[in-house]
Design a protein around this motif. Sequence first.
Motif, mmCIF file in Angstrom:
data_model
loop_
_atom_site.group_PDB
_atom_site.id
_atom_site.type_symbol
_atom_site.label_atom_id
_atom_site.label_comp_id
_atom_site.label_asym_id
_atom_site.label_seq_id
_atom_site.Cartn_x
_atom_site.Cartn_y
_atom_site.Cartn_z
ATOM 1 N N CYS A 215 -46.507 14.243 80.727
ATOM 2 C CA CYS A 215 -45.338 13.812 81.493
ATOM 3 C C CYS A 215 -44.192 14.785 81.252
ATOM 4 O O CYS A 215 -44.333 15.766 80.531
ATOM 5 N N SER B 274 -43.011 16.381 71.273
ATOM 6 C CA SER B 274 -41.880 15.586 71.748
ATOM 7 C C SER B 274 -41.132 14.949 70.574
ATOM 8 O O SER B 274 -39.910 14.806 70.625
ATOM 9 N N CYS C 175 -39.906 14.883 80.339
ATOM 10 C CA CYS C 175 -38.714 14.175 79.883
ATOM 11 C C CYS C 175 -37.564 15.170 79.957
ATOM 12 O O CYS C 175 -37.779 16.382 79.940
ATOM 13 N N ARG D 122 -33.851 11.134 80.431
ATOM 14 C CA ARG D 122 -34.751 10.809 81.543
ATOM 15 C C ARG D 122 -36.193 10.932 81.049
ATOM 16 O O ARG D 122 -36.546 11.918 80.416
ATOM 17 N N LYS D 123 -37.003 9.912 81.359
ATOM 18 C CA LYS D 123 -38.401 9.899 80.924
ATOM 19 C C LYS D 123 -39.272 9.460 82.088
ATOM 20 O O LYS D 123 -38.935 8.489 82.765
ATOM 21 N N GLN D 124 -40.379 10.143 82.298
ATOM 22 C CA GLN D 124 -41.301 9.739 83.357
ATOM 23 C C GLN D 124 -42.149 8.554 82.931
ATOM 24 O O GLN D 124 -42.559 7.756 83.765
ATOM 25 N N TYR E 48 -44.753 11.786 73.818
ATOM 26 C CA TYR E 48 -44.774 11.765 75.272
ATOM 27 C C TYR E 48 -45.873 12.737 75.692
ATOM 28 O O TYR E 48 -45.812 13.919 75.370
ATOM 29 N N PHE F 94 -34.256 11.426 74.810
ATOM 30 C CA PHE F 94 -34.218 11.950 76.170
ATOM 31 C C PHE F 94 -33.376 11.045 77.059
ATOM 32 O O PHE F 94 -33.363 9.826 76.895
#
Length: 105
Positions: free
Chosen positions: A64, A38, A66, A50-52, A61, A48
Amino acid sequence: MKKLYLVITLLLAAAVLLSGCTKEKFEKNDKRIIGLTSLQIVEKYGDFDRKQKQPDKNGLYVNCACGYLISEEKVGFLGTTPAKYFMIYFDYKGVADLCRYEEIV
C-alpha cells in the motif's frame, strides 16, 4: 524620494529571494526513506497523515501507500489547489520502494 524607492526595491528583492528558501521535509525518492520499513519511518517522522489501509498484525503497512501532508487544500477565488502529500509506497514486506509527491483532491 530616491531613498524610499531604494528601500522598497531592496525589500521586494529580499522577499523574492527568501521566498524560495524553504526546504521541504522530504525529497523525491529520498535515499533516507527507500529501504526502510514502515515502522522505521513512523518512528523517525511520526504517524502517517494518509493511509490506504491499516497495518498488518506486525504493525507494518504492506502492499500500500501512506503519506505525509505537505500542504493543505486551498480554496481561492480562481479555484481550489489540491492538498499535496509525500506518498511512500511499500512492498509485500512493508519496505519502502518508491516515494513521490502527489496532489490529492
